[in-house]
Design an enzyme around this catalytic site. Structure first.
Site, mmCIF file in Angstrom:
data_model
loop_
_atom_site.group_PDB
_atom_site.id
_atom_site.type_symbol
_atom_site.label_atom_id
_atom_site.label_comp_id
_atom_site.label_asym_id
_atom_site.label_seq_id
_atom_site.Cartn_x
_atom_site.Cartn_y
_atom_site.Cartn_z
ATOM 1 N N TYR A 54 26.516 -8.122 -35.886
ATOM 2 C CA TYR A 54 26.089 -7.009 -35.416
ATOM 3 C C TYR A 54 24.880 -6.432 -35.546
ATOM 4 C CZ TYR A 54 31.238 -6.526 -34.396
ATOM 5 O OH TYR A 54 32.553 -6.869 -34.071
ATOM 6 N N TRP A 204 40.387 -3.764 -31.020
ATOM 7 C CA TRP A 204 39.111 -3.135 -30.844
ATOM 8 C C TRP A 204 39.125 -2.520 -29.147
ATOM 9 C CZ3 TRP A 204 35.749 -5.425 -27.137
ATOM 10 C CH2 TRP A 204 35.779 -6.741 -26.791
ATOM 11 N N LYS A 215 34.026 10.362 -20.020
ATOM 12 C CA LYS A 215 32.498 10.713 -19.651
ATOM 13 C C LYS A 215 32.101 10.144 -18.331
ATOM 14 C CE LYS A 215 31.088 8.459 -23.345
ATOM 15 N NZ LYS A 215 30.399 8.006 -24.563
ATOM 16 N N ARG A 227 26.980 4.686 -23.672
ATOM 17 C CA ARG A 227 26.512 3.282 -24.008
ATOM 18 C C ARG A 227 26.161 2.445 -22.947
ATOM 19 N NH1 ARG A 227 31.326 0.333 -26.972
ATOM 20 N NH2 ARG A 227 30.417 1.535 -28.697
ATOM 21 N N GLY A 287 34.679 3.398 -32.666
ATOM 22 C CA GLY A 287 33.393 3.523 -33.056
ATOM 23 C C GLY A 287 32.615 4.899 -32.948
ATOM 24 N N ASN A 297 38.383 11.958 -33.095
ATOM 25 C CA ASN A 297 39.173 10.736 -32.473
ATOM 26 C C ASN A 297 40.276 10.355 -33.466
ATOM 27 O OD1 ASN A 297 37.610 10.583 -30.161
ATOM 28 N ND2 ASN A 297 36.448 8.986 -30.726
#
Length: 329
Positions: A54, A204, A215, A227, A287, A297
């Site tokens: 990552y 995930w 969104k 993103r 995330g 969240n």
């Protein structure tokens, strides 16, 4: 924040885990990343997920720095090995050489003596399973790894790995697949295989790469800062979620927003709560690019959705859900 056992193991993880994928070390500055980690800790999250690949290893470094000074026994720290971390022939895969070297490098970056769950980030067809699990076995015996997991392995690969794990006395306890209202490819094969082997799911992308955040609106430009609109996130978004950037899917998602409102949740909270209804899911990874996202969240944990709500969600998404087990990986 409730805890759940990870599969049939004795390890308890928080229902929601914080992952730092391409966000920390790339999309946000270190100060913001640190604030996200501490917002997670304040919310009761104890499980943190990262990987050596990552942000070109920077994500592990950022996470290790953010957790510095936190009582090590109070958290579960998870990372992964497989993807390239250098240009050399052996800087990738699940060979013994790379796994040993990658583990030692991850420990340094994370500033810890051991990893709670060390994942094979993908299946490596170029290396024998025996070599991979012997390396896992030695890392466990050395105390550098406590438990072992796999990410995006098929049911057959998991079954074969579990047989070796049992033979070598390796605690294979976790599978980390993609899972959401829209992506359910693990339900028919992976989950039953894991159930037989005592392996739990730490999933995930419960928000389907942000599609289930609400969104993205039908026939509207991509929102700035999302993103999909950033140089770092766009390639991943296109590969993983581009298929859902369609009018029919986005219209269905807008209907899900109404369902969320009816049960007193935001759409992201509903998406996370939906994932956690599955009894085989031990934790959902979220995330965050800002601490407020964590604070909002986490409210998707500890929610019990009524059967009628679950049916309503399925009706809205009828014909839009991906279920093909062949798409695992």
């Amino acid at each position: 924040m409730n805890g759940r056992k990870l599969g049939a193991s004795g390890l308890t993880v928080s229902e929601i885990a914080l992952g730092n994928w391409i966000t920390h070390g790339a999309q946000v500055n270190n100060e913001t990343a640190n604030a996200c980690v501490h917002a997670a800790l304040d919310a009761g999250i104890t499980t943190f997920d990262t990987a050596d690949v990552y942000s070109e290893t920077r994500a592990e470094t950022v996470l290790g720095q953010a957790l510095k000074g936190i009582r090590r026994e109070s958290i579960e720290l998870c990372t992964k090995v497989y993807h390239p971390t250098g240009t050399g022939h052996n800087d990738r895969g699940l060979s013994r050489k790379h796994m040993m070297e990658a583990c030692h490098a991850s420990l340094k970056r994370l500033q810890t003596d051991y990893i709670d769950v060390y994942y094979a980030h993908r299946f490596d067809p170029t290396v024998s399973l025996e070599e991979t699990f012997l390396a896992f076995s030695d890392l466990v015996r050395q105390g550098k790894v406590l438990y072992v997991g796999v990410s995006e392995w098929t049911a057959d690969q998991i079954t074969r790995g579990a047989a070796l794990a049992q033979e070598l006395r390796v605690p294979l306890v976790s599978s980390q697949p993609q899972y959401s209202m829209l992506w359910r490819v693990i339900e028919d094969e992976v989950i039953p295989a894991c159930q037989r082997e005592g392996i739990g799911q730490v999933v995930w992308s419960p928000l389907a790469q942000g599609i289930l955040s609400g969104k993205y609106a039908p026939d509207k430009p991509l929102p700035l800062g999302s993103r999909a609109s950033t140089s770092a996130g766009a390639p991943f978004f296109e590969r993983l979620a581009g298929q859902w950037l369609r009018t029919d899917v986005l219209l269905a998602v807008s209907k899900l927003s109404s369902v969320a409102l009816e049960v007193g949740l935001t759409l992201p909270q509903l998406a996370i709560a939906w994932v956690l209804q599955n009894p085989h899911v031990s934790a959902a990874i979220i995330g965050a690019s800002k601490p407020e996202q964590v604070q909002e969240n986490v409210k998707g944990a500890g929610v019990r959705l009524e059967l009628e709500v679950m049916k309503q969600i399925d009706t809205i998404l009828d014909g839009l859900v991906e279920r093909d087990p062949a798409k695992t990986g």
